[in-house]
Design a protein around this motif. Sequence first.
Motif, mmCIF file in Angstrom:
data_model
loop_
_atom_site.group_PDB
_atom_site.id
_atom_site.type_symbol
_atom_site.label_atom_id
_atom_site.label_comp_id
_atom_site.label_asym_id
_atom_site.label_seq_id
_atom_site.Cartn_x
_atom_site.Cartn_y
_atom_site.Cartn_z
ATOM 1 N N ALA B 19 7.088 -73.513 -30.997
ATOM 2 C CA ALA B 19 5.815 -73.971 -30.428
ATOM 3 C C ALA B 19 6.052 -74.924 -29.256
ATOM 4 N N VAL B 20 7.057 -75.789 -29.372
ATOM 5 C CA VAL B 20 7.400 -76.718 -28.288
ATOM 6 C C VAL B 20 7.820 -75.918 -27.049
ATOM 7 N N PHE B 21 8.646 -74.888 -27.271
ATOM 8 C CA PHE B 21 9.051 -74.028 -26.159
ATOM 9 C C PHE B 21 7.818 -73.427 -25.498
ATOM 10 N N TYR B 22 6.890 -72.937 -26.332
ATOM 11 C CA TYR B 22 5.694 -72.281 -25.800
ATOM 12 C C TYR B 22 4.813 -73.256 -25.017
ATOM 13 N N VAL B 23 4.697 -74.485 -25.506
ATOM 14 C CA VAL B 23 3.904 -75.516 -24.810
ATOM 15 C C VAL B 23 4.464 -75.735 -23.405
ATOM 16 N N ASN B 24 5.800 -75.826 -23.306
ATOM 17 C CA ASN B 24 6.428 -76.021 -21.988
ATOM 18 C C ASN B 24 6.203 -74.808 -21.083
ATOM 19 N N ALA B 27 2.612 -74.787 -19.815
ATOM 20 C CA ALA B 27 2.386 -75.776 -18.759
ATOM 21 C C ALA B 27 2.938 -75.268 -17.424
ATOM 22 N N GLU B 28 4.135 -74.713 -17.473
ATOM 23 C CA GLU B 28 4.771 -74.235 -16.240
ATOM 24 C C GLU B 28 4.069 -73.018 -15.643
ATOM 25 N N ASN B 29 3.627 -72.103 -16.504
ATOM 26 C CA ASN B 29 3.112 -70.826 -16.021
ATOM 27 C C ASN B 29 1.602 -70.764 -15.861
ATOM 28 N N THR B 30 0.871 -71.655 -16.525
ATOM 29 C CA THR B 30 -0.594 -71.572 -16.444
ATOM 30 C C THR B 30 -1.230 -72.908 -16.132
ATOM 31 N N GLY B 31 -0.437 -73.992 -16.220
ATOM 32 C CA GLY B 31 -1.006 -75.316 -15.991
ATOM 33 C C GLY B 31 -1.802 -75.850 -17.167
ATOM 34 N N ALA B 34 -1.058 -78.466 -23.844
ATOM 35 C CA ALA B 34 -1.309 -78.156 -25.257
ATOM 36 C C ALA B 34 -0.727 -79.227 -26.157
ATOM 37 N N THR B 35 -1.393 -79.452 -27.291
ATOM 38 C CA THR B 35 -0.865 -80.380 -28.293
ATOM 39 C C THR B 35 -0.568 -79.592 -29.559
ATOM 40 N N LEU B 36 0.361 -80.098 -30.369
ATOM 41 C CA LEU B 36 0.779 -79.394 -31.586
ATOM 42 C C LEU B 36 0.090 -79.961 -32.825
ATOM 43 N N CYS B 37 -0.305 -79.058 -33.737
ATOM 44 C CA CYS B 37 -0.926 -79.471 -35.000
ATOM 45 C C CYS B 37 -0.132 -78.882 -36.164
ATOM 46 N N PRO B 38 0.665 -79.677 -36.851
ATOM 47 C CA PRO B 38 1.428 -79.144 -37.983
ATOM 48 C C PRO B 38 0.527 -78.881 -39.196
ATOM 49 N N TYR B 39 0.773 -77.754 -39.894
ATOM 50 C CA TYR B 39 0.051 -77.411 -41.131
ATOM 51 C C TYR B 39 1.071 -77.203 -42.251
ATOM 52 N N PRO B 40 0.668 -77.422 -43.514
ATOM 53 C CA PRO B 40 1.661 -77.326 -44.595
ATOM 54 C C PRO B 40 2.111 -75.893 -44.924
ATOM 55 N N SER B 41 1.431 -74.869 -44.441
ATOM 56 C CA SER B 41 1.877 -73.496 -44.720
ATOM 57 C C SER B 41 1.560 -72.608 -43.527
#
Lengths: 291, 291
Positions: B19-24, B27-31, B34-41
Motif C-alpha cells: 500500500a505504501v508503494f501504491y501511495v507513492n 502521488a507521482e503518476n496522478t498527483g 492518500a492516507t493508509l487505514c489499517p484493518y484487523p483482517s
Amino acid sequence: MTISIAHLGPPGTYAEQAAVFYVNWLAENTGIAATLCPYPSIAQSLQAVAAGHTQLAVVPVENSIEGSVTMTMDTLWQLENLQIQLALVMPIAHALISCATGVDNIKTVYSHPQALAQCQGWLEQFLPNVQLIPANSTTEALQRLEQELTTAAIASTRAAQLYNLPILASNINDYPENCTRFWVVSKVGAEAIKQTSSVHATHTSLAFSLPANVPGALVKLLQVFAQREINLSRIESRPTKRSLGEYLFFIDIEADAREARVQSALAELNIYTEVLKILGAYNVLSIGAMQ
Amino acid sequence: MTISIAHLGPPGTYAEQAAVFYVNWLAENTGIAATLCPYPSIAQSLQAVAAGHTQLAVVPVENSIEGSVTMTMDTLWQLENLQIQLALVMPIAHALISCATGVDNIKTVYSHPQALAQCQGWLEQFLPNVQLIPANSTTEALQRLEQELTTAAIASTRAAQLYNLPILASNINDYPENCTRFWVVSKVGAEAIKQTSSVHATHTSLAFSLPANVPGALVKLLQVFAQREINLSRIESRPTKRSLGEYLFFIDIEADAREARVQSALAELNIYTEVLKILGAYNVLSIGAMQ
C-alpha cells in the motif's frame, strides 16, 4: 497384526476423529487392529508414512466451506511413494468451549484458522469484540484455555469431552452443511492394508505440472477426459513454487484408474504434462453425524 | 484531494508495504495524495471499501509459494460492488526477528501461517525443536515478542525497523523467488481513482458459479476462451459453501474485458454460468525489491 495410523494431533482434532472412525471400520471389515499416532502437523503425518514409521495416515483434503487443505496437497506432490487408499467424508460441528460463566465474559477465542473462518458469522454476531487467535489445531486451542475465565476455544464436542471442558454453545458453524473430506494414505503397494482397497474404485486422483505456460494447455488436458465422458469432480491449482503464475493441477475424476478409458486418457495425458502423478484410485466412505 | 486506502494492519505487514508503494506511485503518476487505514483482517479492509469508509483497499491475492489468499477471493465473491483497479507484484523476503542473543536460545516462533509455511525448510534446518505459533499477521507476531529472550517472529526487515527490533537472520524464505500479488480494489465506477486505470488493460478477472454439477461444464467454459485465443493466466476453484464438491471458479485472462473478442466470450459465458462476475480489467505493476 496391528498397524499404526498417523494423524494431526493432539487427540481431539477432527483428523483424529476421522482416524478413530477408520480404525473401527478397519476392525469390522478386515479384522485388522490399528493404533493411532498423533503428529504435530499434517506434513509430518504424511512424512511418517513415507519414512515407514506408520503404515497409514489420515489427512484432511478439503472442507466444504474453507476449501482445499494446501499442506496436504503440497506434501503429497513432494513425497514420491504415497498412495490414496480411501476417502472419508465427515460432517463437522463446531462448539464454543470455555470455563467462562457466559459468552459475555469472553475476551479471546482460540482455534485453528479453518475453524475460526467456518464460524466467522457466528463470532461476529455473538462475540463481535473478542480477539481471535489462531492455533495449530483445534485441540491445541483447547489446551490454551488453562481454566481461564475470559478465554474460549472452538473445537469439537468430542474434544471438550476428552479434555473435560464445558461447552458454552454447540453447532456454531455458519453453514450447517459443513463437511471435511479426508484421505487414508499408505505407501505405494503397501502390503498391510491391501484388504481395504476394493475391486472397483469410484474415484481417481491425479496431479500434474505442465511443461511451460502454453496457451490453452489446460483446456487440452480437460478435453482428454471430456472426450471419454470421464467426469471431473474437482480441479485445484497450486503454485509450482518456482515463479508466480506457474501452477500444478490436482484433478479428481469419477472413474477407476484401471478402466480402459482412463488408461487411454492417462497415456494421452503423459504427452502433454511435465510430471504426471497418479495419487490413487479409491472409494469414498461417509461417516455418519458424530458429536 | 486526499483518498484513504484500507489494508491488513497493523503497520509493518506486507500488505501495508504494498500500500505504501501504491501511495507513492499514485502521488507521482496522478498527483493524488492518500492516507493508509489499517484493518484487523483482509475481509474488513474490503468491507471498508464496500461500505464507503475508504476509497480503496490493497489486498493480497496469491503468493508464489503458498498460493491463493482464500479470504480475499471469498470476500470479493460475497460483496457486490467492488472492482479491481490494478495489480501489484511484490517480492517477499522474510527475516527472523528476536531479542535473543542467538538462534540457539529460541524456543518459540510466531508468524502468519503463510509466512511460517514459506520458511518451513529453514525452520526445520536451523530451529528444528521450536514451537511454531500462528498469528493473524506478521506484525502481530512481532508484537508478541515483548522483549522476551526465547521468542522470535518472522516478518519483513521493514517491520523490524518500524518496531525497532533486532534481525537475527535475513532472507530465510525457502524459495528465493517468493512474490505476492496484490489487488487495488475500489467501488464499481468510483470517481476518485479513475485516473489510475489506463486505456488498455492487460488482465481481466472473472468469477462464476455453474448451474449444477454438469459433466464437462468447466471444459465448455474454458473452450469459450481457447476458441478466441484468449490465454488464461490462472484458474482457481473455491467451494460454494453449499455442499462438498460444488465449486466457484476464479479465472484471470490475459486480455481487456473491453476487447470485442472478450465481450463475445463473456456473452457466451453468460449462457453456461449461474452467476458471472467481472471483477475488473487492470494492469500489473511490479514493485522493485524492497527491504
